[in-house]
Design a protein around this motif. Structure first.
Motif, PDB file in Angstrom:
ATOM      1  N   LYS A   1      12.220  24.891  37.164  1.00 15.75           N
ATOM      2  CA  LYS A   1      11.756  23.583  36.365  1.00 15.75           C
ATOM      3  C   LYS A   1      12.549  22.822  35.448  1.00 15.75           C
ATOM      4  O   LYS A   1      11.931  21.988  34.647  1.00 15.75           O
ATOM      5  CB  LYS A   1      10.361  24.036  35.712  1.00 15.75           C
TER       6      LYS A   1
ATOM      7  N   VAL B   1      14.594  19.907  34.197  1.00 16.04           N
ATOM      8  CA  VAL B   1      14.969  18.664  34.718  1.00 16.04           C
ATOM      9  C   VAL B   1      16.598  18.355  34.588  1.00 16.04           C
ATOM     10  O   VAL B   1      16.980  18.222  35.802  1.00 16.04           O
ATOM     11  CB  VAL B   1      14.278  17.806  33.826  1.00 16.04           C
TER      12      VAL B   1
ATOM     13  N   SER C   1       3.073  17.782  38.623  1.00 14.44           N
ATOM     14  CA  SER C   1       3.524  17.335  37.324  1.00 14.44           C
ATOM     15  C   SER C   1       3.178  15.912  37.217  1.00 14.44           C
ATOM     16  O   SER C   1       3.520  15.166  38.056  1.00 14.44           O
ATOM     17  CB  SER C   1       4.776  17.812  37.089  1.00 14.44           C
TER      18      SER C   1
ATOM     19  N   THR D   1       5.191  13.979  35.981  1.00 11.95           N
ATOM     20  CA  THR D   1       6.722  13.523  36.217  1.00 11.95           C
ATOM     21  C   THR D   1       6.742  12.566  37.408  1.00 11.95           C
ATOM     22  O   THR D   1       7.513  11.753  37.626  1.00 11.95           O
ATOM     23  CB  THR D   1       7.722  14.540  36.309  1.00 11.95           C
TER      24      THR D   1
ATOM     25  N   TYR E   1      14.290  17.656  40.389  1.00 15.63           N
ATOM     26  CA  TYR E   1      13.137  18.363  40.104  1.00 15.63           C
ATOM     27  C   TYR E   1      11.809  17.495  40.417  1.00 15.63           C
ATOM     28  O   TYR E   1      10.986  18.027  41.221  1.00 15.63           O
ATOM     29  CB  TYR E   1      13.231  18.791  38.567  1.00 15.63           C
TER      30      TYR E   1
ATOM     31  N   ASN F   1       1.849  17.925  29.383  1.00 15.33           N
ATOM     32  CA  ASN F   1       2.833  18.742  28.622  1.00 15.33           C
ATOM     33  C   ASN F   1       2.319  20.044  28.092  1.00 15.33           C
ATOM     34  O   ASN F   1       1.604  20.089  27.074  1.00 15.33           O
ATOM     35  CB  ASN F   1       3.575  18.078  27.451  1.00 15.33           C
TER      36      ASN F   1
ATOM     37  N   LEU G   1      10.439  20.463  23.618  1.00 11.59           N
ATOM     38  CA  LEU G   1      10.285  20.148  22.414  1.00 11.59           C
ATOM     39  C   LEU G   1       9.741  21.373  21.545  1.00 11.59           C
ATOM     40  O   LEU G   1      10.154  21.840  20.755  1.00 11.59           O
ATOM     41  CB  LEU G   1       9.374  19.098  22.149  1.00 11.59           C
TER      42      LEU G   1
ATOM     43  N   TYR H   1      11.687  24.612  20.958  1.00 14.69           N
ATOM     44  CA  TYR H   1      12.768  24.280  20.215  1.00 14.69           C
ATOM     45  C   TYR H   1      12.435  23.945  18.506  1.00 14.69           C
ATOM     46  O   TYR H   1      12.933  24.553  17.697  1.00 14.69           O
ATOM     47  CB  TYR H   1      13.650  22.798  20.673  1.00 14.69           C
TER      48      TYR H   1
ATOM     49  N   VAL I   1      15.308  14.877  17.013  1.00 12.94           N
ATOM     50  CA  VAL I   1      14.381  13.730  17.611  1.00 12.94           C
ATOM     51  C   VAL I   1      14.929  12.918  18.230  1.00 12.94           C
ATOM     52  O   VAL I   1      15.933  12.118  17.767  1.00 12.94           O
ATOM     53  CB  VAL I   1      13.397  13.041  16.449  1.00 12.94           C
TER      54      VAL I   1
ATOM     55  N   CYS J   1       8.888   9.101  21.070  1.00 13.44           N
ATOM     56  CA  CYS J   1       8.226   9.063  22.509  1.00 13.44           C
ATOM     57  C   CYS J   1       6.702   9.550  22.389  1.00 13.44           C
ATOM     58  O   CYS J   1       6.696  10.223  21.366  1.00 13.44           O
ATOM     59  CB  CYS J   1       8.994   9.905  23.630  1.00 13.44           C
TER      60      CYS J   1
ATOM     61  N   TYR K   1       0.029  16.544  25.115  1.00 14.84           N
ATOM     62  CA  TYR K   1       0.330  18.077  24.882  1.00 14.84           C
ATOM     63  C   TYR K   1      -1.122  18.633  25.124  1.00 14.84           C
ATOM     64  O   TYR K   1      -2.055  18.455  24.253  1.00 14.84           O
ATOM     65  CB  TYR K   1       1.021  18.391  23.282  1.00 14.84           C
TER      66      TYR K   1
ATOM     67  N   VAL L   1       6.540  12.487  19.247  1.00 17.92           N
ATOM     68  CA  VAL L   1       7.339  13.557  18.722  1.00 17.92           C
ATOM     69  C   VAL L   1       7.197  13.772  17.060  1.00 17.92           C
ATOM     70  O   VAL L   1       7.113  14.714  16.443  1.00 17.92           O
ATOM     71  CB  VAL L   1       8.854  13.446  18.929  1.00 17.92           C
TER      72      VAL L   1
ATOM     73  N   ARG M   1      17.363  10.730  24.607  1.00 17.48           N
ATOM     74  CA  ARG M   1      17.838  11.670  25.747  1.00 17.48           C
ATOM     75  C   ARG M   1      17.850  10.855  27.048  1.00 17.48           C
ATOM     76  O   ARG M   1      16.720  10.294  27.253  1.00 17.48           O
ATOM     77  CB  ARG M   1      17.054  12.925  25.797  1.00 17.48           C
TER      78      ARG M   1
HETATM   79  C1  WQD Z   1       8.762  15.942  25.097  1.00 11.88           C
HETATM   80  C2  WQD Z   1       9.378  14.866  24.074  1.00 11.88           C
HETATM   81  C3  WQD Z   1      11.592  14.385  24.198  1.00 11.88           C
HETATM   82  C4  WQD Z   1      13.255  18.245  22.774  1.00 11.88           C
HETATM   83  C5  WQD Z   1       9.505  18.063  30.532  1.00 11.88           C
HETATM   84  C6  WQD Z   1       9.806  17.699  32.028  1.00 11.88           C
HETATM   85  C7  WQD Z   1       8.690  17.537  32.836  1.00 11.88           C
HETATM   86  C8  WQD Z   1       7.740  18.721  32.526  1.00 11.88           C
HETATM   87  C9  WQD Z   1       7.586  19.121  31.009  1.00 11.88           C
HETATM   88  C10 WQD Z   1       8.136  20.174  34.182  1.00 11.88           C
HETATM   89  C11 WQD Z   1      10.477  13.973  24.557  1.00 11.88           C
HETATM   90  C12 WQD Z   1      11.417  15.035  22.617  1.00 11.88           C
HETATM   91  C13 WQD Z   1      12.529  17.016  22.899  1.00 11.88           C
HETATM   92  C14 WQD Z   1      13.952  18.187  21.516  1.00 11.88           C
HETATM   93  C15 WQD Z   1      12.849  15.919  21.357  1.00 11.88           C
HETATM   94  N1  WQD Z   1       8.338  20.076  33.164  1.00 11.88           N
HETATM   95  N2  WQD Z   1      12.261  15.970  22.457  1.00 11.88           N
HETATM   96  N3  WQD Z   1      13.698  16.912  20.859  1.00 11.88           N
HETATM   97  O1  WQD Z   1      10.504  15.667  28.740  1.00 11.88           O
HETATM   98  O2  WQD Z   1       7.885  15.129  28.284  1.00 11.88           O
HETATM   99  O3  WQD Z   1       8.840  16.908  30.176  1.00 11.88           O
HETATM  100  O4  WQD Z   1       8.700  19.169  30.358  1.00 11.88           O
HETATM  101  O5  WQD Z   1       7.341  19.995  35.001  1.00 11.88           O
HETATM  102  O6  WQD Z   1       8.779  17.411  34.020  1.00 11.88           O
HETATM  103  O7  WQD Z   1      10.326  16.292  32.213  1.00 11.88           O
HETATM  104  O8  WQD Z   1       9.010  17.397  27.645  1.00 11.88           O
HETATM  105  O9  WQD Z   1       9.447  18.745  25.896  1.00 11.88           O
HETATM  106  O10 WQD Z   1      11.597  18.158  26.979  1.00 11.88           O
HETATM  107  O11 WQD Z   1      10.173  16.503  25.535  1.00 11.88           O
HETATM  108  O12 WQD Z   1      12.833  14.912  20.621  1.00 11.88           O
HETATM  109  O13 WQD Z   1      14.862  18.881  21.111  1.00 11.88           O
HETATM  110  O14 WQD Z   1      10.139  15.631  23.038  1.00 11.88           O
HETATM  111  O15 WQD Z   1      12.410  13.117  24.083  1.00 11.88           O
HETATM  112  O16 WQD Z   1       9.887  12.704  24.171  1.00 11.88           O
HETATM  113  P1  WQD Z   1       9.026  16.103  28.618  1.00 11.88           P
HETATM  114  P2  WQD Z   1       9.782  17.859  26.643  1.00 11.88           P
END
Ligand code: WQD
Ligand code: NAD
Length: 343
Positions: free
Chosen positions: A87, A89, A127, A129, A152, A182, A203, A206, A220, A232, A236, A275, A298
């Motif tokens: 999973k 990406v 998802s 996605t 993915y 999410n 997110l 981390y 961020v 973004c 959640y 975020v 990103r």
């Molecule tokens: C969330 C927001 C980042 C990390 C992903 C996959 C999706 C699904 C869920 C599987 C975004 C921001 C993140 C960081 C940040 N997975 N961010 N700093 O990208 O919405 O979805 O996970 O199915 O398919 O794409 O989730 O948690 O990676 O990011 O600012 O260190 O947090 O830019 O806006 P995302 P995420």
């Protein structure tokens, strides 16, 4: 009467383990198949600590047709919940063949064995996605499926089409696709949660590792988006709320109620959070500061997406119950548990 048997592929993973304890809580007999490629056997202890029952577990690759046939033959599952997949990406862009083989072949094996052994229903982990950046928000199940931006995401779209075509061919089972937004947080007991394997891409893990001092600072990824605070927006959802949606879906598939052979539901709260809002909500909810800075966007991130969960609310009778604060507190409790030296 013998309890109905549910085969949970990927059941040692984050969402699968939380779903397993909710299935057990309402009397299902759970059989987990997981190759432990992104989890570990200790999860069984956590499941048992919550439900009192250690589920039947096979360390098997879902792509192994022969091994899976023996499991279907032995247990004759009434239903399947198919979580097993890769999973990440970013990793999928570097290793597309691994993702297409693992995510697509593992589903095909389940569908073929469901036909062979008369399994009555499958719930599939899809998802949000698949929507890409929706033009209209909140996003409904009728929103167009946009071209995937990663192998993915493409594997999820392909899997949905495989299920649709299989159901259309007239098989004797039904399917529900759950499009997750999410998922965050952990079981309130802190006995199970998202395992910290490698540097978190998502997110919340981390963020909690930064709050725990494991990471120096959270970046961020951009504050120049066309959103109220520039960061973004996502929907959640507490992983326990998501897990409970699977129980409702499997009940629907195995229950007497006649339904469409294929149904699709958005599983989100219906509320978007940015975020920066998440960071501030976490700090208010836990009293713990999260050192963070603004960095560049990103690649591949969409700007904003959140669910319209009306269909799941009305048809499944399901809605998310937890607040963002509760979800973030549960994530922090889990982080504190796994950060303790004795763990
Ligand atoms: C969330 C927001 C980042 C990390 C992903 C996959 C999706 C699904 C869920 C599987 C975004 C921001 C993140 C960081 C940040 N997975 N961010 N700093 O990208 O919405 O979805 O996970 O199915 O398919 O794409 O989730 O948690 O990676 O990011 O600012 O260190 O947090 O830019 O806006 P995302 P995420
Ligand atoms: P996870 O990695 O924690 O769980 C997946 C489990 O499947 C792991 O335990 C892994 O060991 C196992 N697995 C992988 N390939 C396997 C194979 N070939 N045979 C047997 N077991 C295998 O991930 P998760 O977050 O629990 O996600 C579960 C499902 O939900 C996945 O299909 C994922 O694509 C989907 N999903 C996750 C999110 C999310 O943000 N976590 C969002 C939308 C959809």
């Amino acid at each position: 009467m013998n309890p109905k048997r549910i085969l949970v592929t990927g059941g040692m993973g984050y969402i699968g383990s939380h779903t397993t304890v909710e299935l057990q809580a309402v009397g299902y007999d759970v059989i987990i198949v997981d190759n432990l490629s992104n989890s570990n056997r200790d999860v069984l202890k956590g499941i048992k600590a919550i439900s009192g029952v250690e589920p039947t577990f096979y360390q098997v690759d879902c792509n192994d047709q022969q091994a899976m046939r023996e499991i279907y033959d032995r247990h004759r599952p009434d239903g399947v919940i198919h979580f097993a997949a890769s999973k990440a990406v970013g990793e999928s862009v570097e290793k597309p063949l691994l993702y297409y083989r693992n995510n697509i072949l593992s589903l095909i094996v389940q569908l073929e064995l469901m036909k062979e052994f008369g399994t009555k229903g499958i719930v599939f982990s899809s998802s949000c996605t698949v929507y890409g950046q929706p033009k209209k928000l909140p996003v409904t199940e009728e929103a167009p499926i946009l071209p995937a931006t990663s192998p993915y995401g493409n594997s999820k779209q392909i899997n949905e089409e495989i299920i649709r075509d299989t159901i259309h061919s007239g098989v004797d089972f039904r399917a529900i696709l759950l499009r997750y937004f999410n998922p965050i947080g952990a079981h309130p007991s802190a006995e199970i949660g998202e395992l910290p394997l490698g540097v978190p891409q998502n997110l919340i893990p981390y963020l909690t590792q930064t709050a725990a001092g494991i990471r120096k600072e959270l970046t961020v990824f951009g504050d120049d988006y066309n959103t109220p605070d520039g960061s973004c927006i996502r929907d959640y959802i507490h992983v326990v709320d998501l897990a409970k949606a699977h129980v409702v879906a499997i009940d629907r598939l195995l229950g007497a109620k006649a339904t469409e052979p294929l149904e699709v539901f958005n599983i989100g709260t219906g509320r978007g959070a940015s975020v920066l809002e998440l960071i501030h909500t976490f700090e208010e909810a836990t009293g713990v500061k999260v050192p963070h800075k603004i960095g560049p966007r990103r690649e591949g991130d969409i700007e904003q997406v959140w669910a319209d969960p009306t269909r799941a609310n009305k048809v499944l009778g399901w809605s998310a119950q937890s607040t963002l604060q509760e979800a973030l507190k549960s994530a922090w409790k889990w982080q504190q548990k796994i950060t303790k030296p004795e763990n």
